[in-house]
Design a protein around this motif. Structure first.
Motif, PDB file in Angstrom:
ATOM      1  N   GLN A  90       0.818  -1.202   0.000  1.00 37.43           N
ATOM      2  CA  GLN A  90       0.000   0.000   0.000  1.00 37.43           C
ATOM      3  C   GLN A  90       0.860   1.264   0.000  1.00 37.43           C
ATOM      4  O   GLN A  90       0.586   2.220  -0.724  1.00 37.43           O
ATOM      5  N   ARG A  91       1.923   1.274   0.799  1.00 36.07           N
ATOM      6  CA  ARG A  91       2.751   2.481   0.883  1.00 36.07           C
ATOM      7  C   ARG A  91       3.548   2.720  -0.392  1.00 36.07           C
ATOM      8  O   ARG A  91       3.740   3.866  -0.800  1.00 36.07           O
ATOM      9  N   LEU A  92       4.005   1.665  -1.022  1.00 36.46           N
ATOM     10  CA  LEU A  92       4.700   1.839  -2.300  1.00 36.46           C
ATOM     11  C   LEU A  92       3.743   2.295  -3.390  1.00 36.46           C
ATOM     12  O   LEU A  92       4.110   3.092  -4.268  1.00 36.46           O
ATOM     13  N   LYS A  93       2.505   1.831  -3.327  1.00 35.45           N
ATOM     14  CA  LYS A  93       1.487   2.285  -4.278  1.00 35.45           C
ATOM     15  C   LYS A  93       1.200   3.767  -4.067  1.00 35.45           C
ATOM     16  O   LYS A  93       1.111   4.548  -5.033  1.00 35.45           O
ATOM     17  N   ASP A  94       1.064   4.178  -2.805  1.00 36.57           N
ATOM     18  CA  ASP A  94       0.825   5.597  -2.504  1.00 36.57           C
ATOM     19  C   ASP A  94       1.994   6.464  -2.938  1.00 36.57           C
ATOM     20  O   ASP A  94       1.825   7.638  -3.282  1.00 36.57           O
ATOM     21  N   LEU A  95       3.192   5.883  -2.918  1.00 38.34           N
ATOM     22  CA  LEU A  95       4.384   6.619  -3.331  1.00 38.34           C
ATOM     23  C   LEU A  95       4.447   6.800  -4.839  1.00 38.34           C
ATOM     24  O   LEU A  95       5.224   7.603  -5.353  1.00 38.34           O
ATOM     25  N   GLY A  96       3.608   6.046  -5.567  1.00 35.53           N
ATOM     26  CA  GLY A  96       3.619   6.113  -7.028  1.00 35.53           C
ATOM     27  C   GLY A  96       4.540   5.090  -7.652  1.00 35.53           C
ATOM     28  O   GLY A  96       4.877   5.187  -8.841  1.00 35.53           O
ATOM     29  N   THR A  97       4.957   4.107  -6.854  1.00 38.23           N
ATOM     30  CA  THR A  97       5.839   3.037  -7.351  1.00 38.23           C
ATOM     31  C   THR A  97       5.233   1.685  -6.990  1.00 38.23           C
ATOM     32  O   THR A  97       5.756   0.988  -6.112  1.00 38.23           O
ATOM     33  N   PRO A  98       4.120   1.294  -7.612  1.00 43.98           N
ATOM     34  CA  PRO A  98       3.438   0.036  -7.247  1.00 43.98           C
ATOM     35  C   PRO A  98       4.329  -1.180  -7.472  1.00 43.98           C
ATOM     36  O   PRO A  98       5.188  -1.198  -8.352  1.00 43.98           O
ATOM     37  N   VAL A  99       4.103  -2.190  -6.642  1.00 41.71           N
ATOM     38  CA  VAL A  99       4.885  -3.424  -6.715  1.00 41.71           C
ATOM     39  C   VAL A  99       4.506  -4.214  -7.957  1.00 41.71           C
ATOM     40  O   VAL A  99       3.329  -4.446  -8.228  1.00 41.71           O
ATOM     41  N   ILE A 100       5.514  -4.604  -8.739  1.00 44.47           N
ATOM     42  CA  ILE A 100       5.294  -5.470  -9.897  1.00 44.47           C
ATOM     43  C   ILE A 100       5.185  -6.904  -9.403  1.00 44.47           C
ATOM     44  O   ILE A 100       5.974  -7.362  -8.586  1.00 44.47           O
ATOM     45  N   SER A 101       4.197  -7.617  -9.891  1.00 44.97           N
ATOM     46  CA  SER A 101       4.042  -9.020  -9.512  1.00 44.97           C
ATOM     47  C   SER A 101       3.473  -9.768 -10.703  1.00 44.97           C
ATOM     48  O   SER A 101       2.544  -9.298 -11.352  1.00 44.97           O
ATOM     49  N   GLY A 102       4.032 -10.935 -10.998  1.00 51.57           N
ATOM     50  CA  GLY A 102       3.515 -11.709 -12.124  1.00 51.57           C
ATOM     51  C   GLY A 102       4.621 -12.147 -13.050  1.00 51.57           C
ATOM     52  O   GLY A 102       5.710 -12.504 -12.625  1.00 51.57           O
ATOM     53  N   HIS A 103       4.363 -12.068 -14.352  1.00 49.80           N
ATOM     54  CA  HIS A 103       5.314 -12.564 -15.340  1.00 49.80           C
ATOM     55  C   HIS A 103       6.479 -11.607 -15.491  1.00 49.80           C
ATOM     56  O   HIS A 103       6.340 -10.390 -15.390  1.00 49.80           O
ATOM     57  N   ILE A 104       7.652 -12.155 -15.737  1.00 48.10           N
ATOM     58  CA  ILE A 104       8.865 -11.347 -15.837  1.00 48.10           C
ATOM     59  C   ILE A 104       8.810 -10.359 -17.001  1.00 48.10           C
ATOM     60  O   ILE A 104       9.554  -9.383 -17.038  1.00 48.10           O
ATOM     61  N   ARG A 105       7.913 -10.602 -17.972  1.00 52.43           N
ATOM     62  CA  ARG A 105       7.763  -9.653 -19.078  1.00 52.43           C
ATOM     63  C   ARG A 105       7.428  -8.251 -18.572  1.00 52.43           C
ATOM     64  O   ARG A 105       7.783  -7.255 -19.198  1.00 52.43           O
ATOM     65  N   LYS A 106       6.703  -8.179 -17.438  1.00 53.77           N
ATOM     66  CA  LYS A 106       6.364  -6.869 -16.873  1.00 53.77           C
ATOM     67  C   LYS A 106       7.621  -6.105 -16.489  1.00 53.77           C
ATOM     68  O   LYS A 106       7.743  -4.906 -16.741  1.00 53.77           O
ATOM     69  N   LEU A 107       8.571  -6.797 -15.844  1.00 52.10           N
ATOM     70  CA  LEU A 107       9.812  -6.151 -15.437  1.00 52.10           C
ATOM     71  C   LEU A 107      10.643  -5.763 -16.652  1.00 52.10           C
ATOM     72  O   LEU A 107      11.215  -4.674 -16.701  1.00 52.10           O
ATOM     73  N   VAL A 108      10.707  -6.633 -17.644  1.00 50.71           N
ATOM     74  CA  VAL A 108      11.448  -6.318 -18.869  1.00 50.71           C
ATOM     75  C   VAL A 108      10.866  -5.056 -19.508  1.00 50.71           C
ATOM     76  O   VAL A 108      11.607  -4.163 -19.940  1.00 50.71           O
ATOM     77  N   PHE A 109       9.548  -4.956 -19.548  1.00 41.39           N
ATOM     78  CA  PHE A 109       8.881  -3.785 -20.136  1.00 41.39           C
ATOM     79  C   PHE A 109       9.269  -2.513 -19.388  1.00 41.39           C
ATOM     80  O   PHE A 109       9.584  -1.486 -19.995  1.00 41.39           O
ATOM     81  N   GLU A 110       9.252  -2.560 -18.044  1.00 46.45           N
ATOM     82  CA  GLU A 110       9.588  -1.379 -17.251  1.00 46.45           C
ATOM     83  C   GLU A 110      11.044  -0.966 -17.469  1.00 46.45           C
ATOM     84  O   GLU A 110      11.354   0.221 -17.576  1.00 46.45           O
ATOM     85  N   LEU A 111      11.936  -1.934 -17.505  1.00 49.47           N
ATOM     86  CA  LEU A 111      13.346  -1.612 -17.686  1.00 49.47           C
ATOM     87  C   LEU A 111      13.628  -1.065 -19.081  1.00 49.47           C
ATOM     88  O   LEU A 111      14.445  -0.150 -19.251  1.00 49.47           O
ATOM     89  N   LYS A 112      12.949  -1.604 -20.067  1.00 53.88           N
ATOM     90  CA  LYS A 112      13.119  -1.088 -21.436  1.00 53.88           C
ATOM     91  C   LYS A 112      12.639   0.354 -21.530  1.00 53.88           C
ATOM     92  O   LYS A 112      13.242   1.192 -22.198  1.00 53.88           O
ATOM     93  N   ASN A 113      11.543   0.669 -20.831  1.00 52.67           N
ATOM     94  CA  ASN A 113      11.044   2.037 -20.826  1.00 52.67           C
ATOM     95  C   ASN A 113      12.064   2.985 -20.212  1.00 52.67           C
ATOM     96  O   ASN A 113      12.241   4.129 -20.658  1.00 52.67           O
TER      97      ASN A 113
END
Length: 451
Positions: A425-448
């Motif tokens: 909840q606190r990381l979401k409020d900070l504007g940095t929500p927790v990534i959870s799920g398939h690693i493609r999500k992390l790859v997408f964020e890092l590429k951005n």
């Protein structure tokens, strides 16, 4: 056939199906055979012209199909619903019940006691047939478009269930004895569950067993790396520097723009386009390297994410203009940056288990941030920290300084990681929500971040 005869036939078919399913339930919840159900099952299978091995849970589906190849087509998409019961010919529903019972029994009745490498390999093959039976491949819904027997279970959810069963089998293996035997060791199929067991037990291995364990870890790392590399290979690093004129070489020619800009020179009489000027793409990029700091919680609950992210870090470390640092922590923190290009060596240097104290990792990570606007911190953890307030304060300070903070709860090909709801909840409020799920999500964020 009269309606009365049809009703009698339908009732008999239903009774035979029920016998097979009652036998299935009895075997799932009790290893002891029920003589009446077993003899009835044998009679039904024999009447259907199916092999008696169909009722033997010690015979894998793969072995059964090798002996009776005509059954392969029936097992595929077996649990995908098409026509409804009653629409098939007499006996087909009973035959289907027999095949379904075989599949479910082999996958879900994993028993108790020690497990051999041969037993694990056979189960893994049966699990593959189960996935095929559900029509669950490449992210499709289990059960197909019509919902199927899986009731719309996703490929990820199915993978989570099967991973749990496999983890239980692996935990019951006499792994040290298996690894000490080169023949048995070769029968092992690298999987996340097996790798976790190897990492936990590596300090107790030596000689041939240790060499075989390292070979299995290396195989798994290489296989996962190949998959992740295809997701990262198109990543471009650094923003285009438009102050640098484009290099006038053929590979940089912007064909579409050249045609568009020269359309005024189109000659309809001879059907030709006369080009006055060529246009080229700018390819020069900023020379400032992006810094990526990957912090990995190496407590036992995070092994899946740790394996995936150490491999991912090594792939990004191989890209030009990316400066990757890797830190692993439990109650202490270890700077693994010297080995970041070799995830195999990183994994051998980690020690699963122990507590979780992110303040130790913060102590190592914070001095590495020299240019916040050009730095990303990937923090992989379930965030069940001993000092929640202190760790969150440190992460918040990094974020406020301009660092791109990417908190990761799980990055896997299946399964969901439990994340501390206080942190989530606190990381979401900070504007940095927790990534959870398939690693493609992390790859997408890092590429951005890198483009």
């Amino acid at each position: 056939m009269s309606r009365h005869s049809e009703n009698i036939t339908a009732s008999a078919e239903q009774n035979r199906r029920q016998v097979l399913y009652w036998r299935l339930l009895a075997r799932l919840f009790d290893n002891d055979e029920q003589p009446a159900l077993e003899s009835a099952g044998v009679a039904i299978v024999d009447d259907l012209g199916l092999p008696a091995a169909l009722l033997d849970p010690s015979v894998s589906v793969d072995t059964l199909v090798q002996r009776f190849p005509e059954l392969a087509a029936e097992f595929r998409d077996l649990l995908v619903l098409g026509e409804q019961p009653g629409e098939r010919e007499a006996g087909q529903e009973v035959r289907r019940a027999a095949l379904v019972s075989k599949l479910l029994l082999n996958v879900f009745a994993t028993g108790a006691g020690e497990v051999t490498a041969t037993r694990l390999a056979a189960w893994q093959q049966d699990a593959g047939w189960f996935r095929q039976a559900l029509g669950c491949e490449d992210g499709r819904q289990a059960g197909g478009a019509g919902g199927g027997a899986g009731g719309g279970v996703s490929d990820r959810e199915l993978a989570s269930v099967l991973a749990g069963l496999e983890a239980d089998l692996v935990s019951r293996m006499r792994l040290r004895e298996v690894l000490a035997d080169p023949v048995l060791a070769r029968q092992l199929t690298p999987s996340m569950s097996l790798i976790e067991q190897l990492l936990r037990d590596k300090a107790n291995l030596s000689g041939v067993a240790l060499a075989n364990a390292k070979a299995l870890i290396r195989r798994f790392v290489d296989e996962v790396a190949e998959v992740l590399r295809t997701q990262v290979e198109k990543t471009s690093v650094g923003a285009i520097d438009r102050s640098v004129p484009p290099k006038r070489v053929f590979r940089n020619l912007d064909v579409e723009r050249t045609i568009w800009k020269n359309l005024v020179n189109w000659n309809p009489e001879d059907q030709r386009l006369y080009v006055d000027q060529l246009y080229y793409r700018r390819t020069a990029r900023r020379t400032t390297p992006a810094r990526m700091i990957v912090v990995v919680d190496q407590s036992g609950s995070m092994v899946d994410a740790m394996v995936n992210c150490t491999i991912l870090a090594s792939i990004f470390a191989g890209l030009p203009k990316v400066d990757v640092h890797l830190i692993a922590y439990d109650t202490r923190a270890l700077d693994l940056t010297p080995w970041v290009n070799d995830p195999f060596e990183v994994l051998l240097r980690t020690q699963l288990g122990g507590g979780t104290d992110g303040t130790a990792a913060l102590t190592l990570a914070q001095p590495k941030v020299s240019d916040p606007r050009n730095t990303v911190v990937v923090w992989i953890s379930d965030f069940y920290e001993w000092q929640c307030e202190a760790v969150f304060a440190g992460l918040e300070a990094l974020h406020r300084s301009g660092v791109r903070l990417i908190p990761v709860g799980s990055v896997s090909s299946g399964g969901q990681q439990s994340v501390n709801p206080w942190f989530r909840q606190r990381l979401k409020d900070l504007g940095t929500p927790v990534i959870s799920g398939h690693i493609r999500k992390l790859v997408f964020e890092l590429k951005n971040f890198l483009t």
